[in-house]
Design a protein around this motif. Structure first.
Motif, mmCIF file in Angstrom:
data_model
loop_
_atom_site.group_PDB
_atom_site.id
_atom_site.type_symbol
_atom_site.label_atom_id
_atom_site.label_comp_id
_atom_site.label_asym_id
_atom_site.label_seq_id
_atom_site.Cartn_x
_atom_site.Cartn_y
_atom_site.Cartn_z
ATOM 1 N N UNK A 1 0.828 -1.200 0.000
ATOM 2 C CA UNK A 1 0.000 0.000 0.000
ATOM 3 C C UNK A 1 0.867 1.257 0.000
ATOM 4 N N UNK A 2 1.952 1.251 0.754
ATOM 5 C CA UNK A 2 2.865 2.396 0.779
ATOM 6 C C UNK A 2 3.528 2.602 -0.579
ATOM 7 N N UNK A 3 3.869 1.522 -1.256
ATOM 8 C CA UNK A 3 4.453 1.634 -2.593
ATOM 9 C C UNK A 3 3.471 2.313 -3.535
ATOM 10 N N UNK A 4 2.202 1.916 -3.479
ATOM 11 C CA UNK A 4 1.198 2.521 -4.362
ATOM 12 C C UNK A 4 0.976 3.986 -4.017
ATOM 13 N N UNK A 5 1.020 4.338 -2.758
ATOM 14 C CA UNK A 5 0.815 5.733 -2.391
ATOM 15 C C UNK A 5 1.992 6.601 -2.786
ATOM 16 N N UNK A 6 3.193 6.057 -2.742
ATOM 17 C CA UNK A 6 4.368 6.846 -3.082
ATOM 18 C C UNK A 6 4.642 6.905 -4.581
ATOM 19 N N UNK B 1 3.773 0.590 -12.683
ATOM 20 C CA UNK B 1 5.069 0.543 -12.011
ATOM 21 C C UNK B 1 4.917 0.120 -10.556
ATOM 22 N N UNK B 2 3.942 0.705 -9.872
ATOM 23 C CA UNK B 2 3.713 0.349 -8.468
ATOM 24 C C UNK B 2 3.235 -1.092 -8.334
ATOM 25 N N UNK B 3 2.405 -1.550 -9.259
ATOM 26 C CA UNK B 3 1.914 -2.921 -9.205
ATOM 27 C C UNK B 3 3.049 -3.918 -9.411
ATOM 28 N N UNK C 1 -3.405 -6.859 -5.812
ATOM 29 C CA UNK C 1 -4.566 -6.837 -6.704
ATOM 30 C C UNK C 1 -5.549 -5.754 -6.283
ATOM 31 N N UNK C 2 -5.785 -5.617 -4.989
ATOM 32 C CA UNK C 2 -6.727 -4.609 -4.504
ATOM 33 C C UNK C 2 -6.292 -3.184 -4.796
ATOM 34 N N UNK D 1 -6.712 1.810 -8.145
ATOM 35 C CA UNK D 1 -6.085 2.829 -8.989
ATOM 36 C C UNK D 1 -6.670 2.820 -10.396
ATOM 37 N N UNK D 2 -6.851 1.647 -10.962
ATOM 38 C CA UNK D 2 -7.404 1.568 -12.318
ATOM 39 C C UNK D 2 -8.858 2.042 -12.355
ATOM 40 N N UNK D 3 -9.616 1.698 -11.343
ATOM 41 C CA UNK D 3 -11.003 2.148 -11.299
ATOM 42 C C UNK D 3 -11.067 3.669 -11.195
ATOM 43 N N UNK D 4 -10.241 4.248 -10.340
ATOM 44 C CA UNK D 4 -10.234 5.707 -10.204
ATOM 45 C C UNK D 4 -9.786 6.377 -11.490
#
Length: 131
Positions: free
Chosen positions: A20-25, A49-51, A79-80, A85-88
């Motif tokens: 989650x931190x990777x996706x936020x950063x 990249x984050x995924x 996956x979540x 991110x893709x939905x947004x």
């Protein structure tokens, strides 16, 4: 040879928090993504990249620990967060302002949305002093 259940669940949750931190950063916040036009290429690139970074981390830790619980918990978080991110990225700010179906007079109807021509594009940051 897997870890004890209380250890593997704790490591899996810590790994999920790291994903989650990777996706936020790695990219913009969900609120900023939802205000952009749908299908923004920069947002899609940062999400991928984050995924991939999260999937690589989850795979490495779960293979080193040889524990499927770590892989399942970390993989579910990868996956979540990718799905969020893709939905947004594919939600239109104008379309989300339209009223819900149910008719104008029903109790569940939302107020009428403004005309698309009247909506102003959202600017995340404008530097008024540099002019």
């Amino acid at each position: 040879m897997s870890l004890k259940p209380e250890i593997s669940l704790g490591v899996g949750l810590a790994l999920g928090t790291t994903v989650l931190a990777i996706h936020q950063l790695a990219g913009p916040s969900m609120a900023d993504i939802r205000t952009l036009e749908p299908g923004n290429k920069d947002v899609a690139s940062s999400e991928r990249t984050a995924t991939w970074a999260g999937a690589l981390l989850v795979s490495t830790v779960s293979l080193l620990a040889r524990d499927p619980v770590i892989f399942m918990v970390g993989g579910a978080m990868v996956i979540g967060t990718a799905w969020m991110s893709r939905h947004a990225n594919f939600v239109s700010p104008i379309m989300s302002a339209l009223p819900h179906p149910g008719g104008a007079g029903s109790a569940n109807s939302a107020p009428a949305a403004p005309d698309a021509a009247q909506l102003q594009p959202y600017v995340a940051f404008s530097d008024e002093f540099s002019r």
